[in-house]
Enzyme design. Sequence first.
Site, PDB file in Angstrom:
ATOM      1  CG  HIS A   7      -0.121   0.211   2.516  1.00  0.00           C
ATOM      2  ND1 HIS A   7       0.562  -0.821   3.143  1.00  0.00           N
ATOM      3  CD2 HIS A   7       0.123   1.317   3.248  1.00  0.00           C
ATOM      4  CE1 HIS A   7       1.171  -0.358   4.212  1.00  0.00           C
ATOM      5  NE2 HIS A   7       0.942   0.944   4.302  1.00  0.00           N
ATOM      6  CG  ASP A  43       1.610   5.098   4.747  1.00  0.00           C
ATOM      7  OD1 ASP A  43       2.573   5.296   5.527  1.00  0.00           O
ATOM      8  OD2 ASP A  43       1.119   3.978   4.544  1.00  0.00           O
ATOM      9  CG  HIS A  74       5.029   1.114   2.664  1.00  0.00           C
ATOM     10  ND1 HIS A  74       4.477   2.230   2.041  1.00  0.00           N
ATOM     11  CD2 HIS A  74       4.476   1.047   3.882  1.00  0.00           C
ATOM     12  CE1 HIS A  74       3.642   2.819   2.874  1.00  0.00           C
ATOM     13  NE2 HIS A  74       3.611   2.126   3.995  1.00  0.00           N
ATOM     14  NE  ARG A 129       9.020  -5.021  11.597  1.00  0.00           N
ATOM     15  CZ  ARG A 129       8.260  -4.067  11.021  1.00  0.00           C
ATOM     16  NH1 ARG A 129       6.932  -4.214  10.978  1.00  0.00           N
ATOM     17  NH2 ARG A 129       8.807  -2.990  10.504  1.00  0.00           N
TER      18      ARG A 129
HETATM   19  C1  LIG Z   1      -4.717   8.445   8.984  1.00  0.00           C
HETATM   20  C2  LIG Z   1      -5.001   7.403   8.245  1.00  0.00           C
HETATM   21  C3  LIG Z   1      -4.066   6.679   7.318  1.00  0.00           C
HETATM   22  C4  LIG Z   1      -4.741   5.312   7.215  1.00  0.00           C
HETATM   23  C5  LIG Z   1      -6.177   5.720   7.105  1.00  0.00           C
HETATM   24  C6  LIG Z   1      -6.307   6.679   8.274  1.00  0.00           C
HETATM   25  C7  LIG Z   1      -6.407   5.834   9.529  1.00  0.00           C
HETATM   26  C8  LIG Z   1      -5.731   4.442   9.347  1.00  0.00           C
HETATM   27  C9  LIG Z   1      -4.455   4.557   8.532  1.00  0.00           C
HETATM   28  C10 LIG Z   1      -3.864   3.236   8.116  1.00  0.00           C
HETATM   29  C11 LIG Z   1      -2.786   2.662   9.038  1.00  0.00           C
HETATM   30  C12 LIG Z   1      -2.252   1.329   8.510  1.00  0.00           C
HETATM   31  C13 LIG Z   1      -2.034   1.336   7.010  1.00  0.00           C
HETATM   32  C14 LIG Z   1      -3.156   2.048   6.269  1.00  0.00           C
HETATM   33  C15 LIG Z   1      -3.014   1.924   4.740  1.00  0.00           C
HETATM   34  C16 LIG Z   1      -4.457   1.512   6.790  1.00  0.00           C
HETATM   35  O1  LIG Z   1      -5.071   0.603   6.346  1.00  0.00           O
HETATM   36  O2  LIG Z   1      -4.872   2.255   7.878  1.00  0.00           O
HETATM   37  C17 LIG Z   1      -3.244   3.491   6.756  1.00  0.00           C
HETATM   38  C18 LIG Z   1      -4.318   4.380   6.096  1.00  0.00           C
HETATM   39  C19 LIG Z   1      -3.777   5.132   4.879  1.00  0.00           C
HETATM   40  O3  LIG Z   1      -2.619   5.609   4.942  1.00  0.00           O
HETATM   41  O4  LIG Z   1      -4.524   5.188   3.886  1.00  0.00           O
HETATM   42  O1  LIG Z   2       5.018  -1.953  10.330  1.00  0.00           O
HETATM   43  C1  LIG Z   2       5.664  -1.362   9.434  1.00  0.00           C
HETATM   44  O2  LIG Z   2       6.911  -1.456   9.319  1.00  0.00           O
HETATM   45  C2  LIG Z   2       4.917  -0.508   8.401  1.00  0.00           C
HETATM   46  C3  LIG Z   2       3.519  -0.133   8.851  1.00  0.00           C
HETATM   47  C4  LIG Z   2       2.801   0.701   7.806  1.00  0.00           C
HETATM   48  O3  LIG Z   2       3.152   0.722   6.631  1.00  0.00           O
HETATM   49  C5  LIG Z   2       1.635   1.514   8.183  1.00  0.00           C
HETATM   50  O4  LIG Z   2       1.209   1.462   9.376  1.00  0.00           O
HETATM   51  O5  LIG Z   2       1.127   2.245   7.269  1.00  0.00           O
HETATM   52 FE   LIG Z   3       2.117   2.267   5.498  1.00  0.00          FE
END
Ligand SMILES: C=C1C[C@]23C[C@H]1CC[C@H]2[C@@]12CCC[C@@](C)(C(=O)O1)[C@H]2[C@@H]3C(=O)O
Ligand SMILES: O=C(O)CCC(=O)C(=O)O
Ligand SMILES: [Fe+2]
Length: 341
Positions: free
Chosen positions: A219, A221, A276, A286
Site C-alpha cells: 500500500h 500511505d 510498501h 514485531r
Molecule cells: C490516517 C489514516 C491513514 C490510514 C487511514 C487513516 C487511519 C488508518 C491509517 C492506516 C494505518 C495502517 C495502514 C493504512 C493503509 C491503513 O489501512 O490504515 C493506513 C491508512 C492510509 O494511509 O490510507
Molecule cells: O510496520 C511497518 O513497518 C509498516 C507499517 C505501515 O506501513 C503503516 O502502518 O502504514
Molecule cells: Fe504504510
Amino acid sequence: MNPTMKLQTQTFNNVPTLPDSYVWSTTPSESPCLHSIDEKQVPPVVDIGDPSAFSLVRDACEKWGVFQAINHGIPLSLFQETEFEARRLFSLPTEQKQLFARLPEGFTGYGLVRISRNFPKLMWSECFGMIGSPVEHASQLWPQDHANFCEVMEQFQVEMKTLCEKLVAVMLRSLGLTNEQDTKWFEPKNESDRAKCFLQLNSYPVCPDPDRAMGLAPHTDSSLFTLLYQGGINGLQVYDDGVGWVDVQPVEGALVVNVGDLMHIVSNGRFKSVLHRVVVNNTRHRISTAFFYLPPWDAKVSPLKKLVEFDHLPMYRQVTWKEYVETKSKDLSKALDSIRI
Ligand SMILES: C=C1C[C@]23C[C@H]1CC[C@H]2[C@@]12CCC[C@@](C)(C(=O)O1)[C@H]2[C@@H]3C(=O)O
Ligand SMILES: O=C(O)CCC(=O)C(=O)O
Ligand SMILES: [Fe+2]
C-alpha cells in the site's frame, strides 16, 4: 464484531499451521525481496542535522519516497517505552482487546488495518489507532492502570509532531518553497492551518508459516508523510521500480520517513509516494509505531502554486484528506489516478 475480525484476533495464539484465510496467493516468496548489500540499492540513511540535509532529503524523496532519518533529536528511550506499552496492550486477552474494536468507518481503536476490507485474505497483524490521547479506550482496558500508557503515547505524539513540522519544512524548502502561503502547515498562523496527526500501533505476532502470510499488504500511505519506528525486527519492505522489493533494514534509533500520497500531490508528482508492505517471521513478535502527518481535515490539498508555474501543469486536482481517504478505501491502487488532471 464481525466473525472474520473475531477469528483474526483469536488466531495468533500459538497456532501450529497457517489457517487458509491467512494464506496469500501472491506471497513474499512469490514476489521475493532483493536482499541488497549495495548501499545504492537501499533507501538512504539521512542525518537531518547535516548541512546538506535539504538536498539529501529531496533526492531521497524523489528517487525512493523513503529514507531513514537519524540525529532527529528524539531519545531512543521514548521509542523503547512506547514499544513496551504497545506490547503490553497487544498481549492482553483477545476478549479484552475486542472491547474497543475500531468501528468499521472509524480510525481509532483496536482491530484489523483499515485496508483489510480491500483484500480477500486476512493479514497477519493487528493494530490500535489513536488521535491524541488514547484515554477513552485505555481507561476501559485498564481501569486502574492506564495512566502510564496514556502518558507515554501522548508524549510520543508531541515529540513526533514537532519533528514532523521540522521535516515538512525541510521537504518544502528543498523544493524551493519559502513564502508564507507554502509554509502554513509547519508555521500555522491559526488552528485551522494546523496539520493533524494519527498514531497507529502495529503488532505482527510470530507466524507459523511466514512465507505464505502477509503482515501488511502492499500500500501507499494517505498522509503527507509517515514517521515509522520499526524497532529492531526486520519486516518493512519498499518497492523500487528498477529493483523490486527491498528490505528497509532497521537502523537503531532511526525513524523511517515515507512519503505519502498527499505529499506526492503537493509536490506535483516530484516526491514519490512509496509502495510498501510488511512481511512476518516465525521467531519474533514485531511491533511498529506509525505516525501519520496529515493536512487539516478539510484543507484543500493540491499541487503547490510555485511548482505549477511555467512549464509544469498541475498533475492533480484539489482534494481534501477526507475525500481522498474515502476514494482510496474504494480502490487502493486507483485513488491517485482518480484525481489526475
Ligand atoms: C490516517 C489514516 C491513514 C490510514 C487511514 C487513516 C487511519 C488508518 C491509517 C492506516 C494505518 C495502517 C495502514 C493504512 C493503509 C491503513 O489501512 O490504515 C493506513 C491508512 C492510509 O494511509 O490510507
Ligand atoms: O510496520 C511497518 O513497518 C509498516 C507499517 C505501515 O506501513 C503503516 O502502518 O502504514
Ligand atoms: Fe504504510
